[in-house]
Design a protein around this motif. Structure first.
Motif, short mmCIF file in Angstrom:
data_model
loop_
_atom_site.label_atom_id
_atom_site.label_comp_id
_atom_site.label_asym_id
_atom_site.label_seq_id
_atom_site.Cartn_x
_atom_site.Cartn_y
_atom_site.Cartn_z
N GLY A 1 0.81 -1.22 0.00
CA GLY A 1 0.00 0.00 0.00
C GLY A 1 0.84 1.27 0.00
N ILE A 2 1.84 1.31 0.87
CA ILE A 2 2.65 2.55 0.92
C ILE A 2 3.50 2.71 -0.34
N ARG A 3 3.81 1.57 -0.98
CA ARG A 3 4.58 1.66 -2.24
C ARG A 3 3.80 2.50 -3.26
N VAL A 4 2.49 2.24 -3.29
CA VAL A 4 1.63 2.98 -4.22
C VAL A 4 1.50 4.44 -3.75
N GLU A 5 1.27 4.61 -2.44
CA GLU A 5 1.03 5.97 -1.92
C GLU A 5 2.27 6.85 -2.00
N LEU A 6 3.45 6.25 -1.89
CA LEU A 6 4.69 7.05 -1.84
C LEU A 6 5.38 7.16 -3.20
N ALA A 7 4.84 6.47 -4.20
CA ALA A 7 5.46 6.55 -5.53
C ALA A 7 5.52 7.99 -6.05
N PRO A 8 4.45 8.79 -5.86
CA PRO A 8 4.53 10.16 -6.39
C PRO A 8 5.65 11.00 -5.80
N GLN A 9 6.08 10.70 -4.58
CA GLN A 9 7.20 11.47 -4.00
C GLN A 9 8.54 10.80 -4.29
N GLY A 10 8.52 9.72 -5.09
CA GLY A 10 9.77 9.10 -5.53
C GLY A 10 10.41 8.18 -4.51
N THR A 11 9.63 7.69 -3.54
CA THR A 11 10.20 6.79 -2.53
C THR A 11 10.05 5.34 -2.97
N GLN A 12 11.17 4.65 -3.09
CA GLN A 12 11.17 3.23 -3.43
C GLN A 12 10.83 2.42 -2.17
N VAL A 13 9.93 1.44 -2.29
CA VAL A 13 9.56 0.62 -1.13
C VAL A 13 9.84 -0.84 -1.45
N THR A 14 10.75 -1.43 -0.69
CA THR A 14 11.15 -2.82 -0.90
C THR A 14 10.71 -3.67 0.30
N GLY A 15 10.13 -4.82 0.02
CA GLY A 15 9.77 -5.77 1.07
C GLY A 15 10.78 -6.91 1.09
N LEU A 16 11.26 -7.26 2.28
CA LEU A 16 12.22 -8.36 2.43
C LEU A 16 11.50 -9.58 3.00
N MET A 17 11.50 -10.66 2.24
CA MET A 17 10.90 -11.91 2.70
C MET A 17 12.01 -12.86 3.12
N LEU A 18 11.86 -13.43 4.30
CA LEU A 18 12.86 -14.40 4.74
C LEU A 18 12.19 -15.46 5.59
N ALA A 19 12.87 -16.61 5.69
CA ALA A 19 12.33 -17.71 6.48
C ALA A 19 13.04 -17.75 7.83
N SER A 20 13.99 -18.68 8.02
CA SER A 20 14.61 -18.85 9.34
C SER A 20 16.03 -18.33 9.35
N THR A 21 16.28 -17.38 10.26
CA THR A 21 17.62 -16.77 10.36
C THR A 21 18.09 -16.90 11.81
#
Ligand SMILES: NC(=O)c1ccc[n+]([C@@H]2O[C@H](COP(=O)([O-])OP(=O)(O)OC[C@H]3O[C@@H](n4cnc5c(N)ncnc54)[C@H](OP(=O)(O)O)[C@@H]3O)[C@@H](O)[C@H]2O)c1
Length: 236
Positions: A155-175
């Protein structure tokens, strides 16, 4: 997003994956790294700026955004797992997971969005979990909070796109961190997760799958639930 020369802020930076992310940011030439933690006296890496931040405390979040007004990369790493079951678990544990992982991160994003905009857009990295994608008896309160965080990330990726903010999600299992202490499964190293995550941010990727389990669970998302949860078929 170039890490070299960036000003980064990492939440939950005193241990585990957060600490590894801070270390990797410094190594990649970030010009300043705010290492935010509930107990900043626990920050033990040299060359960083310790900052007091409990992400569930709105006053501390606002103060962090005032102090770290030069931030260009916000890393929302802080999180908690109480290993709560949804049906019989303690509601206080389930609420803590949602308050921290979802509302705490949301509050931090809202405080820093204008900061990132003022600094040219920048980027946000949200540390999610494959538990957002999988019902698992002992982690369902946590999984629900990470699923909410996944939706937030999209959601924020869409909302913040106009201000040029890249939004990355990190998926991980067991660390291999305190969160997984005592759970006997193969685990990734926090250093490797941090490297994959920042490689993804620098490459402009919107999602980073840090390990084989994350890749497999992503591929299974389009499956029928009966294939993912064979144990429930015919049980009702
Ligand atoms: N380890 C895994 O296998 C795994 C897998 C998937 C996702 N993750 C995610 O990775 C992130 C880091 O976890 P980790 O494995 O490094 O666990 P960890 O070693 O337990 O570290 C959790 C960090 O979050 C901080 N934190 C918790 N509540 C906070 C709050 N209200 N405000 C600010 N900081 C808070 C902790 O601070 P204190 O020291 O003050 O408690 C600590 O620094 C979390 O979002 C977690 O859900 C981990």
């Amino acid at each position: 997003m170039h890490i070299e020369g960036s000003v980064a802020l990492v939440t939950g930076a005193n241990r585990g994956i957060g600490r590894a992310l801070v270390h990797e940011l410094v190594k990649r030439g970030a010009s300043k790294v705010y290492a935010a933690a509930r107990r900043p006296e626990q920050i033990d890496l040299p060359g960083v700026v310790p900052l007091r931040l409990d992400i569930t405390d709105p006053e501390q979040v606002a103060e962090a955004a005032r102090i770290a007004a030069d931030t260009t990369l916000l890393v929302n790493n802080a999180g908690v797992s109480r290993y709560s079951k949804l049906v019989t678990g303690d509601m206080a544990d389930i609420r803590q997971e949602m308050n921290t992982n979802y509302f705490g991160t949301l509050s931090t994003v809202r405080a820093f969005a204008p900061v990132l905009a003022a600094n040219g857009g920048g980027a946000i990295l949200n540390v999610l979990s494959v538990m957002a994608w999988l019902g698992y008896e002992h982690s369902n309160g946590y999984g629900a909070s990470k699923a909410a965080l996944w939706a937030l990330t999209n959601g924020i990726r869409v909302e913040l796109a106009p201000q040029g903010t890249q939004v990355t999600g990190l998926m991980l299992a067991s660390t291999d961190t305190d969160m997984m202490a005592g759970i006997d499964v193969p685990k990734n190293r926090p250093e490797d997760v941090a490297r994959s995550a920042l490689d993804g941010v620098e490459a402009g990727r919107l999602e980073v799958l840090a390990d084989a389990d994350s890749i497999a669970l992503k591929a299974a998302l389009s499956s029928d639930p009966a294939e993912i949860y064979p144990q429930v078929v015919g049980a009702a």
